[in-house]
Write a protein that holds these residues in place. Structure first.
Motif, mmCIF file in Angstrom:
data_model
loop_
_atom_site.group_PDB
_atom_site.id
_atom_site.type_symbol
_atom_site.label_atom_id
_atom_site.label_comp_id
_atom_site.label_asym_id
_atom_site.label_seq_id
_atom_site.Cartn_x
_atom_site.Cartn_y
_atom_site.Cartn_z
ATOM 1 N N TRP A 110 0.824 -1.201 0.000
ATOM 2 C CA TRP A 110 0.000 0.000 0.000
ATOM 3 C C TRP A 110 0.862 1.256 0.000
ATOM 4 C CZ3 TRP A 110 -4.540 0.209 -1.770
ATOM 5 C CH2 TRP A 110 -5.443 -0.833 -1.592
ATOM 6 N N GLY A 111 1.958 1.234 0.729
ATOM 7 C CA GLY A 111 2.850 2.390 0.713
ATOM 8 C C GLY A 111 3.416 2.657 -0.673
ATOM 9 N N LEU A 112 3.814 1.608 -1.368
ATOM 10 C CA LEU A 112 4.329 1.761 -2.723
ATOM 11 C C LEU A 112 3.247 2.267 -3.666
ATOM 12 C CD1 LEU A 112 6.440 -1.526 -2.937
ATOM 13 C CD2 LEU A 112 7.337 0.801 -2.784
ATOM 14 N N LEU A 113 2.070 1.685 -3.554
ATOM 15 C CA LEU A 113 0.972 2.088 -4.430
ATOM 16 C C LEU A 113 0.619 3.559 -4.216
ATOM 17 C CD1 LEU A 113 -1.212 1.478 -6.499
ATOM 18 C CD2 LEU A 113 -2.599 0.473 -4.663
ATOM 19 N N GLU A 114 0.615 4.001 -2.987
ATOM 20 C CA GLU A 114 0.302 5.401 -2.714
ATOM 21 C C GLU A 114 1.341 6.346 -3.313
ATOM 22 O OE1 GLU A 114 -0.078 5.267 1.489
ATOM 23 O OE2 GLU A 114 -2.089 4.362 1.429
ATOM 24 N N ARG A 115 2.603 5.940 -3.309
ATOM 25 C CA ARG A 115 3.637 6.751 -3.961
ATOM 26 C C ARG A 115 3.363 6.876 -5.456
ATOM 27 N NH1 ARG A 115 8.723 3.888 -1.155
ATOM 28 N NH2 ARG A 115 9.750 4.229 -3.168
ATOM 29 N N LEU B 3 0.417 6.530 -6.998
ATOM 30 C CA LEU B 3 -0.831 7.250 -7.242
ATOM 31 C C LEU B 3 -0.678 8.754 -7.047
ATOM 32 C CD1 LEU B 3 -3.405 4.842 -5.534
ATOM 33 C CD2 LEU B 3 -2.934 5.083 -7.981
ATOM 34 N N ALA B 4 0.407 9.184 -6.420
ATOM 35 C CA ALA B 4 0.633 10.620 -6.230
ATOM 36 C C ALA B 4 0.987 11.325 -7.529
ATOM 37 C CB ALA B 4 1.743 10.842 -5.199
ATOM 38 N N HIS B 5 1.349 10.572 -8.582
ATOM 39 C CA HIS B 5 1.688 11.206 -9.861
ATOM 40 C C HIS B 5 0.425 11.839 -10.459
ATOM 41 C CE1 HIS B 5 3.107 11.849 -13.944
ATOM 42 N NE2 HIS B 5 4.337 11.608 -13.514
ATOM 43 N N PRO B 6 0.524 13.086 -10.945
ATOM 44 C CA PRO B 6 -0.669 13.771 -11.470
ATOM 45 C C PRO B 6 -1.397 13.014 -12.569
ATOM 46 C CG PRO B 6 1.153 15.309 -11.218
ATOM 47 C CD PRO B 6 1.712 13.947 -10.951
ATOM 48 N N GLU B 7 -0.660 12.258 -13.396
ATOM 49 C CA GLU B 7 -1.293 11.529 -14.491
ATOM 50 C C GLU B 7 -2.221 10.420 -13.997
ATOM 51 O OE1 GLU B 7 -1.087 12.047 -17.814
ATOM 52 O OE2 GLU B 7 0.102 13.866 -17.484
ATOM 53 N N LEU B 8 -2.080 10.046 -12.734
ATOM 54 C CA LEU B 8 -2.881 8.936 -12.203
ATOM 55 C C LEU B 8 -4.043 9.428 -11.342
ATOM 56 C CD1 LEU B 8 -0.204 7.479 -13.081
ATOM 57 C CD2 LEU B 8 -0.676 5.841 -11.282
ATOM 58 N N ALA B 9 -4.414 10.682 -11.481
ATOM 59 C CA ALA B 9 -5.469 11.246 -10.633
ATOM 60 C C ALA B 9 -6.777 10.442 -10.677
ATOM 61 C CB ALA B 9 -5.714 12.703 -11.005
ATOM 62 N N PRO B 10 -7.267 9.998 -11.835
ATOM 63 C CA PRO B 10 -8.509 9.214 -11.828
ATOM 64 C C PRO B 10 -8.389 7.890 -11.079
ATOM 65 C CG PRO B 10 -8.063 10.092 -14.019
ATOM 66 C CD PRO B 10 -6.824 10.307 -13.212
ATOM 67 N N VAL B 11 -7.228 7.247 -11.208
ATOM 68 C CA VAL B 11 -7.024 5.988 -10.490
ATOM 69 C C VAL B 11 -6.937 6.265 -8.986
ATOM 70 C CG1 VAL B 11 -5.576 3.934 -10.275
ATOM 71 C CG2 VAL B 11 -5.805 5.066 -12.497
ATOM 72 N N ARG B 12 -6.219 7.327 -8.628
ATOM 73 C CA ARG B 12 -6.123 7.689 -7.216
ATOM 74 C C ARG B 12 -7.506 7.981 -6.630
ATOM 75 N NH1 ARG B 12 -2.936 11.581 -7.758
ATOM 76 N NH2 ARG B 12 -4.342 13.355 -7.599
ATOM 77 N N HIS B 13 -8.344 8.647 -7.390
ATOM 78 C CA HIS B 13 -9.703 8.967 -6.918
ATOM 79 C C HIS B 13 -10.486 7.681 -6.651
ATOM 80 C CE1 HIS B 13 -13.534 11.036 -6.507
ATOM 81 N NE2 HIS B 13 -14.049 10.214 -7.392
ATOM 82 N N PHE C 174 -9.307 4.725 -5.788
ATOM 83 C CA PHE C 174 -8.805 4.095 -4.565
ATOM 84 C C PHE C 174 -9.221 4.883 -3.324
ATOM 85 C CE2 PHE C 174 -6.085 1.628 -7.367
ATOM 86 C CZ PHE C 174 -5.991 0.422 -6.698
ATOM 87 N N ASP C 175 -9.122 6.206 -3.387
ATOM 88 C CA ASP C 175 -9.495 7.011 -2.225
ATOM 89 C C ASP C 175 -10.972 6.841 -1.887
ATOM 90 O OD1 ASP C 175 -6.915 7.950 -2.017
ATOM 91 O OD2 ASP C 175 -7.319 9.856 -3.026
ATOM 92 N N ALA D 273 -7.786 5.243 3.655
ATOM 93 C CA ALA D 273 -6.590 4.913 4.428
ATOM 94 C C ALA D 273 -6.876 3.966 5.582
ATOM 95 C CB ALA D 273 -5.941 6.196 4.940
ATOM 96 N N GLU D 274 -8.001 4.156 6.269
ATOM 97 C CA GLU D 274 -8.277 3.296 7.418
ATOM 98 C C GLU D 274 -8.522 1.850 7.009
ATOM 99 O OE1 GLU D 274 -12.169 5.500 6.400
ATOM 100 O OE2 GLU D 274 -10.012 5.923 6.495
ATOM 101 N N VAL D 275 -8.992 1.624 5.766
ATOM 102 C CA VAL D 275 -9.158 0.257 5.270
ATOM 103 C C VAL D 275 -7.816 -0.315 4.836
ATOM 104 C CG1 VAL D 275 -10.286 -1.178 3.536
ATOM 105 C CG2 VAL D 275 -11.529 0.735 4.563
ATOM 106 N N ARG D 276 -7.015 0.487 4.167
ATOM 107 C CA ARG D 276 -5.694 0.016 3.729
ATOM 108 C C ARG D 276 -4.826 -0.402 4.905
ATOM 109 N NH1 ARG D 276 -4.487 5.182 -0.319
ATOM 110 N NH2 ARG D 276 -6.510 5.089 -1.380
ATOM 111 N N ASN D 277 -5.029 0.233 6.046
ATOM 112 C CA ASN D 277 -4.198 -0.045 7.212
ATOM 113 C C ASN D 277 -4.686 -1.227 8.036
ATOM 114 O OD1 ASN D 277 -2.468 2.102 6.647
ATOM 115 N ND2 ASN D 277 -3.714 3.565 7.781
ATOM 116 N N SER D 278 -5.730 -1.901 7.572
ATOM 117 C CA SER D 278 -6.207 -3.103 8.250
ATOM 118 C C SER D 278 -5.915 -4.314 7.381
ATOM 119 C CB SER D 278 -7.710 -2.999 8.542
ATOM 120 O OG SER D 278 -8.448 -2.898 7.335
#
Length: 325
Positions: free
Chosen positions: A286-291, A293-303, A305-306, A311-316
């Motif tokens: 999850w830490g790698l994936l979040e890094r 998804l921070a790229h601007p070109e991936l905004a729709p994919v990041r949306h 996932f968010d 975050a509270e689900v990813r951390n379980s």
């Protein structure tokens, strides 16, 4: 771990009769590995890739391709394709991962050497094999929707998931031009006595994007690679390979695709195969994936996932849920 059926006959037929056979660590597949030691012949590794679960022919094909182009893949000593037995060169036990755990000062040099091999691979004619096409990319990211989402009890629209990923991945489908080993990381790179790096576990190679194996190396699912080292090695690759594409955006996209796939695979290994230890890797993934998804070109994919996996689900972990009923 019992040796495979027919092993003694196989060894005798190929000049290794009377050898000592002992198991060695395997991977996440049905393949098993044994060390074969003979007083006359030295050491070898036996790959047991039993049909119908495994087919050793792709491994042999890629090994021969790599060796033909002066990459250090194991030499093939003998095969029995009916039983799925392959006797191959023993690269020893000094994996890149364990070496760097002890000799952290070697990290920069060892990673640069691993990247040098990828630069050479870009300049080498691609192996004759299947392409890393859209269907393959999508089948891989859908491992998240098929395994992780049900394990966590998360409702979602499968068509929306597929649409987001299809749009994101479309730009890289015209950049499929090099041999992609697909599992190029610190546990599959061997440090040999002659100073070279040996490559193993490449049987799933496809013709794909040059950034994919770099992602596999620098966003390692099993070893922490610091953001600083990742940035340094990305710059080194960019300087030496001079990639033609929108490289950093493609790197982030392939990182997101690969890490999404691996979260699904690790969940499947736990749920289907009973290999619970793979759940301990999910926080790193999850830490790698979040890094990525921070790229601007991936905004729709990041949306996506968010919205669906905050975050509270990813951390379980899936084991915290009662999903057996």
């Amino acid at each position: 771990m019992a040796p495979p059926v027919g092993l003694n006959e196989f060894l005798a037929a190929n000049g290794w009769e009377g050898s000592n056979v002992s198991p060695v660590a395997g991977d996440a597949s049905f393949r098993r590995y044994f060390r074969v030691e003979s007083g006359n012949r030295g050491k070898a590794i036996l790959m047991d890739a039993p049909p119908p679960h495994e087919d050793p022919r792709p491994f042999i094909h890629i090994a021969q391709y790599l060796s033909r182009h002066q990459f250090r893949a194991p030499e093939i000593f003998a095969t029995d394709l009916t039983r799925g037995l392959v006797l191959l060169e023993d690269f020893g036990d000094r994996r890149m991962r364990e070496h760097l755990d002890v000799h952290s000062g070697d990290e920069g040099a060892v990673y640069r050497a691993a990247i040098d091999a990828l630069v050479r691979l870009v300049k080498t004619p691609a192996v004759l094999t299947e392409p890393y096409d859209m269907a393959t990319y999508m089948r891989e990211v859908q491992l998240l929707s098929e395994w992780y989402m049900p394990a966590m009890g998360i409702p979602f629209d499968a068509r929306e998931f597929e649409s987001v990923w299809t749009k994101a991945l479309t730009p890289i489908c015209d950049c499929q031009e090099v041999t992609v080993l697909r599992d190029y990381h610190a546990e599959n790179i061997m440090l040999l006595d002659d100073g070279q790096q040996g490559i193993i576990d490449f049987q799933d190679a496809l013709v794909g994007h040059p950034a994919y194996d770099l992602v596999s190396l620098l966003q390692d699912a099993r070893r922490d690679v610091s953001p600083e080292l990742e940035a340094e090695m990305l710059a080194y690759y960019h300087e030496t390979a001079n990639p033609r594409h929108d490289f950093y955006a493609h790197y982030a996209l392939l990182g997101a695709q690969r890490n999404t796939k691996i979260i699904g695979i690790f969940t499947r290994l736990w749920k289907r195969d009973g290999k619970e230890r793979y759940l301990s890797f999910l926080p790193r993934m999850w830490g790698l994936l979040e890094r990525d998804l921070a790229h601007p070109e991936l905004a729709p994919v990041r949306h996506w996932f968010d919205t669906h996996i905050p975050a509270e689900v990813r951390n379980s972990l899936p084991t915290e849920l009662n999903i057996d009923g």
